[in-house]
Design a protein around this motif. Structure first.
Motif, PDB file in Angstrom:
ATOM      1  N   UNK A  59     -20.174 -61.348  52.292  1.00 25.00           N
ATOM      2  CA  UNK A  59     -18.729 -61.340  52.195  1.00 25.00           C
ATOM      3  C   UNK A  59     -18.302 -59.879  52.258  1.00 25.00           C
ATOM      4  N   UNK A  60     -17.336 -59.563  53.101  1.00 26.82           N
ATOM      5  CA  UNK A  60     -16.916 -58.171  53.284  1.00 26.82           C
ATOM      6  C   UNK A  60     -16.546 -57.517  51.959  1.00 26.82           C
ATOM      7  N   UNK A  61     -15.924 -58.266  51.058  1.00 25.28           N
ATOM      8  CA  UNK A  61     -15.487 -57.678  49.789  1.00 25.28           C
ATOM      9  C   UNK A  61     -16.662 -57.353  48.862  1.00 25.28           C
ATOM     10  N   UNK A  62     -17.863 -57.848  49.175  1.00 25.13           N
ATOM     11  CA  UNK A  62     -19.039 -57.571  48.347  1.00 25.13           C
ATOM     12  C   UNK A  62     -19.820 -56.347  48.822  1.00 25.13           C
ATOM     13  N   UNK A  63     -19.480 -55.826  49.997  1.00 27.97           N
ATOM     14  CA  UNK A  63     -20.205 -54.686  50.565  1.00 27.97           C
ATOM     15  C   UNK A  63     -19.642 -53.388  49.987  1.00 27.97           C
ATOM     16  N   UNK A  64     -20.539 -52.569  49.426  1.00 28.00           N
ATOM     17  CA  UNK A  64     -20.146 -51.262  48.885  1.00 28.00           C
ATOM     18  C   UNK A  64     -20.449 -50.198  49.937  1.00 28.00           C
ATOM     19  N   UNK A  65     -19.431 -49.396  50.272  1.00 28.04           N
ATOM     20  CA  UNK A  65     -19.574 -48.387  51.322  1.00 28.04           C
ATOM     21  C   UNK A  65     -19.256 -47.004  50.760  1.00 28.04           C
ATOM     22  N   UNK A  66     -20.065 -46.031  51.157  1.00 23.48           N
ATOM     23  CA  UNK A  66     -19.797 -44.629  50.862  1.00 23.48           C
ATOM     24  C   UNK A  66     -19.484 -43.927  52.177  1.00 23.48           C
ATOM     25  N   UNK A  67     -18.307 -43.304  52.240  1.00 26.36           N
ATOM     26  CA  UNK A  67     -17.894 -42.521  53.400  1.00 26.36           C
ATOM     27  C   UNK A  67     -18.158 -41.053  53.079  1.00 26.36           C
ATOM     28  N   UNK A  68     -18.883 -40.368  53.958  1.00 27.58           N
ATOM     29  CA  UNK A  68     -19.185 -38.952  53.754  1.00 27.58           C
ATOM     30  C   UNK A  68     -18.719 -38.184  54.988  1.00 27.58           C
ATOM     31  N   UNK A  69     -17.672 -37.379  54.805  1.00 32.64           N
ATOM     32  CA  UNK A  69     -17.110 -36.610  55.916  1.00 32.64           C
ATOM     33  C   UNK A  69     -16.329 -35.443  55.322  1.00 32.64           C
ATOM     34  N   UNK A  70     -16.461 -34.271  55.925  1.00 34.45           N
ATOM     35  CA  UNK A  70     -15.763 -33.103  55.395  1.00 34.45           C
ATOM     36  C   UNK A  70     -14.288 -33.065  55.784  1.00 34.45           C
ATOM     37  N   UNK A  71     -13.872 -33.937  56.654  1.00 35.35           N
ATOM     38  CA  UNK A  71     -12.461 -33.985  57.061  1.00 35.35           C
ATOM     39  C   UNK A  71     -11.749 -35.128  56.358  1.00 35.35           C
ATOM     40  N   UNK A  72     -10.743 -34.782  55.566  1.00 35.96           N
ATOM     41  CA  UNK A  72      -9.981 -35.778  54.819  1.00 35.96           C
ATOM     42  C   UNK A  72      -9.386 -36.832  55.744  1.00 35.96           C
ATOM     43  N   UNK A  73      -8.870 -36.405  56.893  1.00 37.75           N
ATOM     44  CA  UNK A  73      -8.270 -37.344  57.842  1.00 37.75           C
ATOM     45  C   UNK A  73      -9.293 -38.386  58.292  1.00 37.75           C
ATOM     46  N   UNK A  74     -10.508 -37.957  58.582  1.00 36.20           N
ATOM     47  CA  UNK A  74     -11.556 -38.901  58.996  1.00 36.20           C
ATOM     48  C   UNK A  74     -11.883 -39.873  57.868  1.00 36.20           C
TER      49      UNK A  74
ATOM     50  N   UNK B 195     -24.078 -49.345  52.091  1.00 31.87           N
ATOM     51  CA  UNK B 195     -23.924 -48.755  53.415  1.00 31.87           C
ATOM     52  C   UNK B 195     -23.268 -47.391  53.300  1.00 31.87           C
ATOM     53  N   UNK B 196     -23.804 -46.432  54.041  1.00 26.16           N
ATOM     54  CA  UNK B 196     -23.219 -45.093  54.130  1.00 26.16           C
ATOM     55  C   UNK B 196     -22.741 -44.887  55.550  1.00 26.16           C
ATOM     56  N   UNK B 197     -21.522 -44.370  55.684  1.00 18.99           N
ATOM     57  CA  UNK B 197     -21.016 -43.928  56.984  1.00 18.99           C
ATOM     58  C   UNK B 197     -20.821 -42.426  56.827  1.00 18.99           C
ATOM     59  N   UNK B 198     -21.641 -41.655  57.536  1.00 20.75           N
ATOM     60  CA  UNK B 198     -21.646 -40.212  57.351  1.00 20.75           C
ATOM     61  C   UNK B 198     -21.429 -39.458  58.651  1.00 20.75           C
ATOM     62  N   UNK B 199     -20.573 -38.452  58.563  1.00 20.97           N
ATOM     63  CA  UNK B 199     -20.383 -37.530  59.675  1.00 20.97           C
ATOM     64  C   UNK B 199     -21.660 -36.728  59.851  1.00 20.97           C
ATOM     65  N   UNK B 200     -21.861 -36.192  61.041  1.00 24.38           N
ATOM     66  CA  UNK B 200     -23.020 -35.339  61.274  1.00 24.38           C
ATOM     67  C   UNK B 200     -22.712 -33.891  60.888  1.00 24.38           C
ATOM     68  N   UNK B 201     -21.627 -33.356  61.406  1.00 20.67           N
ATOM     69  CA  UNK B 201     -21.324 -31.944  61.269  1.00 20.67           C
ATOM     70  C   UNK B 201     -20.534 -31.689  59.980  1.00 20.67           C
ATOM     71  N   UNK B 202     -21.257 -31.272  58.919  1.00 19.98           N
ATOM     72  CA  UNK B 202     -20.638 -31.014  57.609  1.00 19.98           C
ATOM     73  C   UNK B 202     -21.294 -29.799  56.967  1.00 19.98           C
ATOM     74  N   UNK B 203     -20.566 -29.139  56.051  1.00 22.70           N
ATOM     75  CA  UNK B 203     -21.175 -28.032  55.307  1.00 22.70           C
ATOM     76  C   UNK B 203     -22.153 -28.549  54.258  1.00 22.70           C
TER      77      UNK B 203
END
Length: 129
Positions: free
Chosen positions: A3-18, A54-62
């Motif tokens: 169920x989509x509501x049961x999936x925990x996701x971490x977003x990692x990106x240095x750009x707030x807009x992203x 699940x992690x969704x992470x940008x590549x180019x970050x400090x």
């Protein structure tokens, strides 16, 4: 089928807009358990404290780039099995190949659409209900 509501996701990106665009897209497909981090180092600390499915992470970050973050996650038992989608600003075949070598499950190219985001997530966690 999770169920989509049961999936925990971490977003990692240095750009707030992203981070905001990803959060909005996740909410649009029904994912509401969302945490965010501004770089790989903060993302790793977040995963150690409260692992996500699940992690969704940008590549180019400090601090830690996406590959270094992915490698650190895969080396740590409690986070080693989490799904990982590499987010990249360009369709760079060598970067994508490296991400897969270190254990990425999928990748997403910016800019993305919500259907693209959903398709990549379902490629990792299975069809969402």
């Amino acid at each position: 089928m999770p169920n989509a509501s049961a999936v925990k996701v971490l977003i990692v990106d240095d750009r707030l807009t992203s981070r905001m665009l990803l959060r909005d897209g996740l909410q649009e497909i029904g994912i509401t358990q969302i945490d965010m981090a501004p770089d790989g180092e903060a993302g790793l600390k977040a995963m150690m404290a409260k692992p996500a499915h699940l992690v969704i992470s940008d590549f180019n970050m400090p601090k830690l780039d996406g590959i270094e973050f992915l490698r650190a996650m895969r080396a740590h038992g409690p986070t080693s099995q989490a799904g990982f989608i590499m987010l990249t600003g360009k369709d760079d075949a060598s970067l994508i190949k490296r991400a897969y070598q270190y254990g990425a499950n999928n990748y997403l190219t910016k800019p993305f659409t919500v259907p693209d985001l959903k398709m990549q997530i379902e490629g990792v966690v299975g069809p969402l209900t």
